[in-house]
Design a protein around this motif. Structure first.
Motif, PDB file in Angstrom:
ATOM      1  N   ILE A 295       1.964  -6.045  18.823  1.00  0.00           N
ATOM      2  CA  ILE A 295       2.505  -6.477  17.531  1.00  0.00           C
ATOM      3  C   ILE A 295       2.744  -5.259  16.634  1.00  0.00           C
ATOM      4  CG2 ILE A 295       1.981  -7.748  15.411  1.00  0.00           C
ATOM      5  CD1 ILE A 295       0.433  -9.751  17.177  1.00  0.00           C
ATOM      6  N   GLN A 296       1.801  -4.310  16.654  1.00  0.00           N
ATOM      7  CA  GLN A 296       1.948  -3.138  15.801  1.00  0.00           C
ATOM      8  C   GLN A 296       3.173  -2.316  16.198  1.00  0.00           C
ATOM      9  OE1 GLN A 296      -1.161  -0.177  16.087  1.00  0.00           O
ATOM     10  NE2 GLN A 296      -0.750   0.594  14.026  1.00  0.00           N
ATOM     11  N   ALA A 297       3.365  -2.099  17.483  1.00  0.00           N
ATOM     12  CA  ALA A 297       4.519  -1.311  17.941  1.00  0.00           C
ATOM     13  C   ALA A 297       5.825  -2.010  17.585  1.00  0.00           C
ATOM     14  CB  ALA A 297       4.426  -1.084  19.451  1.00  0.00           C
ATOM     15  N   THR A 298       5.810  -3.313  17.648  1.00  0.00           N
ATOM     16  CA  THR A 298       7.005  -4.082  17.274  1.00  0.00           C
ATOM     17  C   THR A 298       7.326  -3.890  15.795  1.00  0.00           C
ATOM     18  OG1 THR A 298       6.501  -5.754  18.959  1.00  0.00           O
ATOM     19  CG2 THR A 298       8.018  -6.391  17.188  1.00  0.00           C
ATOM     20  N   ALA A 299       6.295  -3.975  14.944  1.00  0.00           N
ATOM     21  CA  ALA A 299       6.511  -3.814  13.512  1.00  0.00           C
ATOM     22  C   ALA A 299       7.012  -2.412  13.189  1.00  0.00           C
ATOM     23  CB  ALA A 299       5.215  -4.112  12.757  1.00  0.00           C
ATOM     24  N   VAL A 300       6.475  -1.395  13.868  1.00  0.00           N
ATOM     25  CA  VAL A 300       6.907  -0.013  13.638  1.00  0.00           C
ATOM     26  C   VAL A 300       8.387   0.147  14.001  1.00  0.00           C
ATOM     27  CG1 VAL A 300       6.640   2.376  14.413  1.00  0.00           C
ATOM     28  CG2 VAL A 300       4.614   0.991  13.907  1.00  0.00           C
ATOM     29  N   LEU A 301       8.775  -0.433  15.151  1.00  0.00           N
ATOM     30  CA  LEU A 301      10.178  -0.341  15.578  1.00  0.00           C
ATOM     31  C   LEU A 301      11.102  -1.027  14.573  1.00  0.00           C
ATOM     32  CD1 LEU A 301      12.202   0.461  17.858  1.00  0.00           C
ATOM     33  CD2 LEU A 301      11.890  -1.855  18.756  1.00  0.00           C
ATOM     34  N   MET A 302      10.715  -2.210  14.119  1.00  0.00           N
ATOM     35  CA  MET A 302      11.548  -2.938  13.155  1.00  0.00           C
ATOM     36  C   MET A 302      11.681  -2.150  11.851  1.00  0.00           C
ATOM     37  SD  MET A 302      10.152  -6.822  13.909  1.00  0.00           S
ATOM     38  CE  MET A 302      11.067  -7.584  12.575  1.00  0.00           C
ATOM     39  N   ARG A 303      10.578  -1.509  11.440  1.00  0.00           N
ATOM     40  CA  ARG A 303      10.636  -0.695  10.223  1.00  0.00           C
ATOM     41  C   ARG A 303      11.563   0.492  10.416  1.00  0.00           C
ATOM     42  NH1 ARG A 303       5.680   3.035   9.405  1.00  0.00           N
ATOM     43  NH2 ARG A 303       6.869   4.021  11.098  1.00  0.00           N
ATOM     44  N   ASP A 304      11.422   1.206  11.529  1.00  0.00           N
ATOM     45  CA  ASP A 304      12.206   2.423  11.756  1.00  0.00           C
ATOM     46  C   ASP A 304      13.701   2.128  11.898  1.00  0.00           C
ATOM     47  OD1 ASP A 304       9.839   3.792  11.649  1.00  0.00           O
ATOM     48  OD2 ASP A 304       9.665   4.092  13.832  1.00  0.00           O
ATOM     49  N   LEU A 305      14.013   0.997  12.544  1.00  0.00           N
ATOM     50  CA  LEU A 305      15.426   0.654  12.740  1.00  0.00           C
ATOM     51  C   LEU A 305      15.986  -0.199  11.599  1.00  0.00           C
ATOM     52  CD1 LEU A 305      15.477  -0.162  16.574  1.00  0.00           C
ATOM     53  CD2 LEU A 305      16.099   1.967  15.414  1.00  0.00           C
TER      54      LEU A 305
END
Length: 625
Positions: free
Chosen positions: A177-187
């Motif tokens: 979940i954390q990696a998903t949130a980081v990706l959504m934030r960065d993109l």
């Protein structure tokens, strides 16, 4: 075509008698008259060749003009006082039709740009000028909302693939979940798609992170599949944006994956469709689902009329408009069901709330009453469950009435005991109606053969529908009675093809667009569908599928769909004008509100219906069902 000097004073006299320009003040007409150029032409002279109609607007001062499409061998005759060309001739005919003097005539010409400038100052004229696109008008405080919503609503015919802004953002389902949130934030995206072995597995949105992770203090090291929407609803890349809009509005979702076969092309969001929260069906449906009181729903329901007005101004098709307006009714109904269950508790047994009539057919306008019923699981026991479902159905039906969907005059509603029954009773109803097609049975058939599940266990309706179709297909006696019943609604054409106006009632000297125009087509399509075993309820779709099944010719089905669309748009535009003037919408159109061009098409539409009613009557008489 020799030009004569401008004669503003004489032209002003003509303009004051013309129904469009009579809307202007005397001072404005005087200024406008100076921009026209007068000309005369002899019979047979070409006034505007194909492709030239968009260049200027013509006003017939005297004589007559014939507009025609030489490729399709179609024509209409216009007379003194009529307009043609840019603004007046509907968009589909503007590029392909030509204008020829049918008799010696005098005309006044206004350049297209001058008409645009005029409508910039007098926005109300756009209601009378079907090919004058609202996007030409400036975004002033008075018309900004109409322009923006019209621009958005023009997306209805746009293929969804053209709205995709970027390649799909995908992750494996076991991503944290954390990696998903980081990706959504960065993109800087609000959603990602979960893909496994090249197949769509699920969907995660920023709302999921908020509601299913942060709000519940969920461990962010867990796989993102734990919070995903699995097997999400999708749309085809080649479908019109209209279909994505409906999907979002009906299911209160804001992200939909776009597919091409099994391949993921991207994501479409509610923002991609329109930013106009107050009039968009997507955002209106979202607002509906947020309401926790009946008063809140009543407040939102008042925006349905504005939605229809904006759809009319945007020149949305009658087919699209019916689906969009009905989607809002569905949303209000569903939310009332949620509120009923919150007040009364969960239903004790399975049920399905079913829409009938125009709501079932996705053909509603801003003026609609309610037709609905309740199909209960066969586990229903009156002593144990009757009180709950009586209170439940009354809450929903009364709530719909409060939101403007008046109680059915014939009590064909779920709050009526007769129309709130277990599935096996409904099966008995349909069997009796089909086997003993008496007048009342035929009337009930016309209402309850048009059914669509709104909320609950749709399987209760689906199984019943299949039984009914099997019982009616090829049932010549029943279909013969249905034909006889369908022929009771006739288009208003006299012996010599002239439109006949109503002579009595509350609206004398008008045309009832619903009962003498649209209902006869609905009735024909229902008969075709029953004979062909077609299960869809929408009239347009019934005609299309009945033609594919061979029950009606492709050409006849196409003609009826065209007539249905023309009559539907007339009805929607008529109601939009009434609502803009603060009047209650109705179905009664005055013939003087139409141009000769529109009258000619109205006769054609009625003639199509009359002809195909005759064909069906002959087939019935010959016993060839």
């Amino acid at each position: 075509m020799p030009a004569t000097p401008k004669l503003p004073s004489l032209l002003n006299s003509h303009l004051s008698r013309q129904r469009v320009f009579a809307q202007l003040s005397s001072k404005s007409r005087e200024a406008l008259a100076g921009q026209f150029t007068r000309a005369s032409a002899t019979a047979g002279a070409t006034l505007l060749a194909q492709g030239q109609l968009p260049q200027q607007l013509g006003l017939i001062l005297n004589g007559s003009v014939r507009l025609s499409d030489p490729d399709l061998n179609l024509s209409v005759l216009l007379e003194a006082g009529d307009l043609f060309g840019f603004g007046a001739t509907p968009t589909p005919q503007l590029a392909t039709w030509q204008a020829v003097a049918a008799a010696d005539c005098e005309l006044a010409w206004l350049p297209a740009q001058a008409l645009v400038q005029l409508c910039n100052k007098h926005v109300q004229l756009a209601y009378f000028l079907p090919s004058l696109q609202p996007v030409h008008l400036p975004a002033t405080e008075q018309n900004q909302q109409v322009n923006e919503s019209s621009t958005a609503l023009n997306l209805l015919s746009t293929p969804i693939r053209t709205l995709i802004k970027r390649a799909p953002i995908t992750l494996a389902p076991n991503t944290s979940i954390q990696a998903t949130a980081v990706l959504m934030r960065d993109l800087r995206v609000s959603s990602v798609l979960l893909v496994e072995q090249g197949l769509l597995f699920g969907l995660v949105t920023d709302r999921d992170l908020r509601n299913r992770v942060v709000a519940l203090n969920l461990d962010i090291s867990r796989p993102v599949s734990d919070i995903a929407t699995l097997a999400p609803m999708t749309v085809s890349a080649n479908s019109p944006a209209f279909e994505a809009l409906l999907l979002m509005a009906r299911h209160n979702i804001h992200h939909v994956p776009v597919m091409e076969g099994g391949n993921i092309l991207g994501m479409i969001t509610a923002t991609d469709l329109t930013e106009q929260h107050s009039t968009s069906a997507v955002y209106m449906a979202g607002d509906i689902y947020k309401q926790s009181t009946l008063d809140g729903l009543k407040s939102i329901s008042t925006r349905v009329r504005q939605l229809q007005q904006n759809l009319a101004v945007a020149d949305a098709s009658a087919y699209s408009t019916g689906h969009i307006i009905t989607a809002i009714t569905d949303a209000i109904t569903t939310r009332l069901i949620h509120l009923a269950e919150a007040q009364l508790g969960p239903a004790p047994i399975d049920y399905v709330w079913v829409a009938a009539g125009s709501q079932a057919r996705n053909e509603q306008t801003a003026k609609s009453d309610q037709d609905n019923c309740l199909i209960l699981d066969d586990a229903f026991d009156e002593t144990a469950h009757g009180g709950y479902f009586r209170a439940f159905s009354k809450f929903v039906c009364d709530g719909l009435a409060e939101c403007g969907y008046i109680h059915c005059p014939g009590d064909m509603m779920a709050m009526t005991d007769t129309w709130r029954q277990p599935r096996h009773i409904w099966a008995d109803y349909f069997r009796k109606w089909v086997d003993s097609p008496k007048p009342k049975s035929l009337m009930l058939t016309c209402v309850f053969f048009d059914l669509r599940a709104i909320h609950g266990q749709a399987e209760l309706l689906d199984g019943l529908r299949q039984q009914v179709v099997q019982h009616t297909r090829g049932n010549s006696l029943f279909l013969a009675h249905m034909v006889s019943n369908a022929l009771k609604h006739r288009p208003p054409l006299g012996m010599f093809g002239q439109i006949t106006l109503s002579k009595g009632g509350d609206k004398p000297h008008t045309i009832d667009l619903k009962h003498t125009g649209i209902v006869p087509i609905v009735d024909l399509a229902r008969v075709y569908a029953l004979a062909a075993g077609v299960t869809v309820a929408n009239t347009h779709d019934r005609l299309e599928q009945s033609a594919q099944a061979g029950e009606v010719t492709e050409q006849s089905a196409r003609d009826l769909r065209g007539a249905l669309e023309f009559l539907g748009k007339l009805r929607i535009a008529h109601q939009a004008r009434q609502m803009a003037q603060g009047q209650a919408p109705d179905n009664f159109l005055a013939l003087e509100d139409l141009s000769n061009f529109e009258r000619s098409h109205l006769k054609d539409a009625f003639s199509v219906v009359q002809t195909l009613q005759g064909v069906l009557s002959q087939r019935y008489s010959g016993g060839r069902f």
